[in-house]
Design a protein around this motif. Structure first.
Motif, PDB file in Angstrom:
ATOM      1  N   ALA A   1      -0.961  -7.825 -14.280  1.00 43.49           N
ATOM      2  CA  ALA A   1      -0.968  -9.192 -13.752  1.00 43.49           C
ATOM      3  C   ALA A   1       0.361  -9.559 -13.102  1.00 43.49           C
ATOM      4  O   ALA A   1       0.393 -10.204 -12.058  1.00 43.49           O
ATOM      5  CB  ALA A   1      -1.319 -10.186 -14.862  1.00 43.49           C
ATOM      6  N   ARG A   2       1.493  -9.143 -13.765  1.00 44.38           N
ATOM      7  CA  ARG A   2       2.801  -9.534 -13.240  1.00 44.38           C
ATOM      8  C   ARG A   2       3.515  -8.391 -12.545  1.00 44.38           C
ATOM      9  O   ARG A   2       4.663  -8.536 -12.117  1.00 44.38           O
ATOM     10  CB  ARG A   2       3.662 -10.082 -14.383  1.00 44.38           C
ATOM     11  CG  ARG A   2       3.285 -11.488 -14.777  1.00 44.38           C
ATOM     12  CD  ARG A   2       4.225 -12.033 -15.836  1.00 44.38           C
ATOM     13  NE  ARG A   2       3.841 -11.579 -17.178  1.00 44.38           N
ATOM     14  CZ  ARG A   2       4.496 -11.898 -18.288  1.00 44.38           C
ATOM     15  NH1 ARG A   2       5.583 -12.632 -18.211  1.00 44.38           N
ATOM     16  NH2 ARG A   2       4.082 -11.473 -19.461  1.00 44.38           N
ATOM     17  N   ALA A   3       2.858  -7.277 -12.436  1.00 50.31           N
ATOM     18  CA  ALA A   3       3.495  -6.112 -11.817  1.00 50.31           C
ATOM     19  C   ALA A   3       3.164  -6.035 -10.334  1.00 50.31           C
ATOM     20  O   ALA A   3       2.094  -6.444  -9.899  1.00 50.31           O
ATOM     21  CB  ALA A   3       3.030  -4.834 -12.513  1.00 50.31           C
ATOM     22  N   GLY A   4       4.085  -5.487  -9.557  1.00 52.94           N
ATOM     23  CA  GLY A   4       3.806  -5.204  -8.158  1.00 52.94           C
ATOM     24  C   GLY A   4       4.020  -6.380  -7.218  1.00 52.94           C
ATOM     25  O   GLY A   4       4.356  -7.491  -7.628  1.00 52.94           O
ATOM     26  N   THR A   5       3.802  -6.100  -5.925  1.00 50.83           N
ATOM     27  CA  THR A   5       3.976  -7.086  -4.848  1.00 50.83           C
ATOM     28  C   THR A   5       2.639  -7.307  -4.159  1.00 50.83           C
ATOM     29  O   THR A   5       1.991  -6.346  -3.717  1.00 50.83           O
ATOM     30  CB  THR A   5       5.003  -6.578  -3.811  1.00 50.83           C
ATOM     31  OG1 THR A   5       6.227  -6.256  -4.473  1.00 50.83           O
ATOM     32  CG2 THR A   5       5.252  -7.629  -2.739  1.00 50.83           C
ATOM     33  N   LEU A   6       2.218  -8.560  -4.069  1.00 52.82           N
ATOM     34  CA  LEU A   6       0.935  -8.875  -3.429  1.00 52.82           C
ATOM     35  C   LEU A   6       0.921  -8.433  -1.975  1.00 52.82           C
ATOM     36  O   LEU A   6       1.930  -8.533  -1.272  1.00 52.82           O
ATOM     37  CB  LEU A   6       0.657 -10.370  -3.510  1.00 52.82           C
ATOM     38  CG  LEU A   6       0.288 -10.938  -4.885  1.00 52.82           C
ATOM     39  CD1 LEU A   6       0.227 -12.457  -4.820  1.00 52.82           C
ATOM     40  CD2 LEU A   6      -1.051 -10.371  -5.355  1.00 52.82           C
ATOM     41  N   VAL A   7      -0.224  -7.954  -1.514  1.00 48.44           N
ATOM     42  CA  VAL A   7      -0.428  -7.646  -0.092  1.00 48.44           C
ATOM     43  C   VAL A   7      -0.737  -8.951   0.633  1.00 48.44           C
ATOM     44  O   VAL A   7      -1.755  -9.586   0.380  1.00 48.44           O
ATOM     45  CB  VAL A   7      -1.589  -6.648   0.093  1.00 48.44           C
ATOM     46  CG1 VAL A   7      -1.880  -6.441   1.576  1.00 48.44           C
ATOM     47  CG2 VAL A   7      -1.260  -5.314  -0.577  1.00 48.44           C
ATOM     48  N   HIS A   8       0.161  -9.367   1.502  1.00 47.28           N
ATOM     49  CA  HIS A   8      -0.002 -10.657   2.181  1.00 47.28           C
ATOM     50  C   HIS A   8      -0.823 -10.552   3.457  1.00 47.28           C
ATOM     51  O   HIS A   8      -1.492 -11.486   3.861  1.00 47.28           O
ATOM     52  CB  HIS A   8       1.364 -11.262   2.503  1.00 47.28           C
ATOM     53  CG  HIS A   8       2.139 -11.654   1.282  1.00 47.28           C
ATOM     54  ND1 HIS A   8       1.729 -12.663   0.434  1.00 47.28           N
ATOM     55  CD2 HIS A   8       3.288 -11.144   0.754  1.00 47.28           C
ATOM     56  CE1 HIS A   8       2.596 -12.780  -0.561  1.00 47.28           C
ATOM     57  NE2 HIS A   8       3.539 -11.869  -0.401  1.00 47.28           N
ATOM     58  N   ASP A   9      -0.758  -9.410   4.124  1.00 43.32           N
ATOM     59  CA  ASP A   9      -1.456  -9.290   5.403  1.00 43.32           C
ATOM     60  C   ASP A   9      -1.967  -7.871   5.573  1.00 43.32           C
ATOM     61  O   ASP A   9      -1.370  -6.915   5.055  1.00 43.32           O
ATOM     62  CB  ASP A   9      -0.513  -9.657   6.563  1.00 43.32           C
ATOM     63  CG  ASP A   9      -1.270 -10.018   7.835  1.00 43.32           C
ATOM     64  OD1 ASP A   9      -2.522 -10.119   7.768  1.00 43.32           O
ATOM     65  OD2 ASP A   9      -0.630 -10.211   8.881  1.00 43.32           O
ATOM     66  N   THR A  10      -3.070  -7.755   6.283  1.00 49.04           N
ATOM     67  CA  THR A  10      -3.636  -6.450   6.632  1.00 49.04           C
ATOM     68  C   THR A  10      -4.055  -6.503   8.106  1.00 49.04           C
ATOM     69  O   THR A  10      -4.077  -7.568   8.714  1.00 49.04           O
ATOM     70  CB  THR A  10      -4.879  -6.124   5.774  1.00 49.04           C
ATOM     71  OG1 THR A  10      -5.887  -7.134   6.006  1.00 49.04           O
ATOM     72  CG2 THR A  10      -4.534  -6.080   4.296  1.00 49.04           C
TER      73      THR A  10
END
Length: 424
Positions: free
Chosen positions: A325-334
């Motif tokens: 849940a708190r790990a990683g970086t969200l993908v904002h754009d594709t």
């Protein structure tokens, strides 16, 4: 124009000819549109671009006679439609506008079914067509069939608007700034969707915009219009970028013509790489093992539908503590394969991660494009421009040399010059 096609058959595009098309409004000393003539090929996407008030939307609306012409002719597939019933004409020409124009009291399915119902299609055929159209524009029929427009995002409404315009399978689709009211990211994705649809359907599309970058991205040819829809230049995007007809057209091209050419190359035209992926359903230990044992220190986490969700690095997993849940970086754009390299470059710079995920029609992961690939493409374009400029300069020098040679020959001794009398 031909009648609607039979079930299973798809209508391809139709030629459109405008001959001295003119619109005068009572009380106005000048025509709003003044004697416009052009030929649009079957299956072609032509963009009308020009300053506000130049008459581009008026010209578009005269094609399906939402605005009646004062003079001139309109031919679709060789048939003069100027004098036929305008209601029948409009049922055979798809029309999509800004803010979708959906009827708020009708469901998505009812909106899409509107024209097929008017022209007498059977219920089973209409039901099948609605599902086909929703799937075509990337919306799940089961999820969106019974929704109302107010329950949709702006981008989803525009997709339904395009589906409605295409529902009766018209050979011609008119689009009047259809993506002008949505945010920039949604606009890019809708443009990509239109490019994909056109690659499958081969309709004749006439599209109005005030955005020259949009015109470059979408158009097979662009008509740059002056006041009263006078045509300043009607040519391919490449020709207009490299050879604008005059200062008026140059003003539309603006600065950075070489970078604008990034709108002419698609993601599908460059190398699409792959990265290791995991899903939110994978056990956390398996994800740990894949990161530890792999050659990369990064994974792409996909959601339950296979869509890019987060970038995970080895250091992120130390903070996972049994949960992602708190790990990683969200993908904002594709981007999709139909996106331009300019879209991809903007996405890479926005995410500040050196790459962008490439997705399919339902948002599913298909690969990545990285900054190195994009920069190599930019360098290749700039080098091509440099070589073209050298070749163009060489041609000009040859022409000057030929003119000088001809002038020198013409200036030689004639009958009245020295020795002329003896030769005579």
């Amino acid at each position: 124009m031909s009648e609607p096609t039979a079930p299973g058959a798809a209508a391809s595009g139709a030629t459109i000819e405008l001959e001295n098309l003119t619109k005068r409004y009572p009380g106005s000393p000048e025509p709003a549109v003044d004697s416009v003539s052009m030929e649009i090929k079957a299956g072609e996407t032509v963009i009308f671009v020009g300053p506000s008030g130049c008459g581009k939307s008026t010209t578009l609306k005269m094609i399906n006679r939402l605005i009646e012409p004062t003079g001139g002719r309109i031919r679709i597939n060789g048939e003069d439609v100027t004098d036929i019933d305008p209601v029948k004409l409009r049922r055979k020409v798809g029309y999509a506008i800004q803010s979708s124009g959906l009827f708020p009291h009708m469901t998505v399915a009812q909106n899409i079914a509107l024209v097929p119902k008017m022209i007498g299609w059977g219920k089973a055929r209409i039901r099948s067509r609605v599902e086909e159209m929703l799937d075509l524009v990337g919306l799940d029929p089961g999820e969106f069939h019974d929704r109302y427009p107010r329950q949709l995002s702006g981008g989803q409404q525009q997709r339904v608007g395009v589906a409605r315009a295409l529902a009766a399978d018209p050979p011609v689709l008119l689009m009047d700034e259809p993506f002008g009211a949505v945010d920039p990211i949604t606009r890019d994705h809708l443009q990509d969707e239109l490019i994909r649809l056109q690659s499958e359907l081969h309709k004749t599309i006439v599209f109005v915009t005030h955005d020259f970058d949009e015109a470059i991205k979408l158009g097979d040819r662009i008509a740059v219009l002056r006041e009263r829809s006078h045509i300043a230049q009607f040519d391919t995007p490449e020709a207009i970028l490299t050879n604008p007809a005059d200062d008026f057209v140059s003003g539309f091209v603006g600065a950075g013509a070489a970078l604008k050419r990034l709108n002419l190359t698609r993601v599908r035209d460059v190398e699409i790489a792959d990265v290791p992926t995991v899903t939110v359903d994978d056990p956390l230990q398996d994800i740990f093992d894949k990161l530890r044992g792999g050659t990369t220190n990064e994974l792409l986490l996909l959601d339950k539908r296979g869509r890019p969700y987060k970038w995970l690095r080895r250091g992120d997993l130390m903070r996972a503590r049994g949960s992602l849940a708190r790990a990683g970086t969200l993908v904002h754009d594709t981007v999709t394969r139909d996106a331009t390299l300019r879209d991809a470059l903007e996405a890479v710079l926005t995410d500040n991660a050196g790459r962008v995920a490439v997705t399919g029609r339902r948002g599913e992961y298909t690969g990545v494009v990285d900054m190195e690939t994009l920069l190599n493409s930019v360098h290749e374009m700039l080098e091509a421009d440099r070589l073209d400029a050298i070749e163009h300069q060489h041609d000009l020098e040859e022409q000057r040399a030929q003119l000088t040679h001809q002038e020198q020959e013409g200036a030689g001794p004639g009958p009245g010059g020295p020795g002329g009398a003896a030769r005579a």
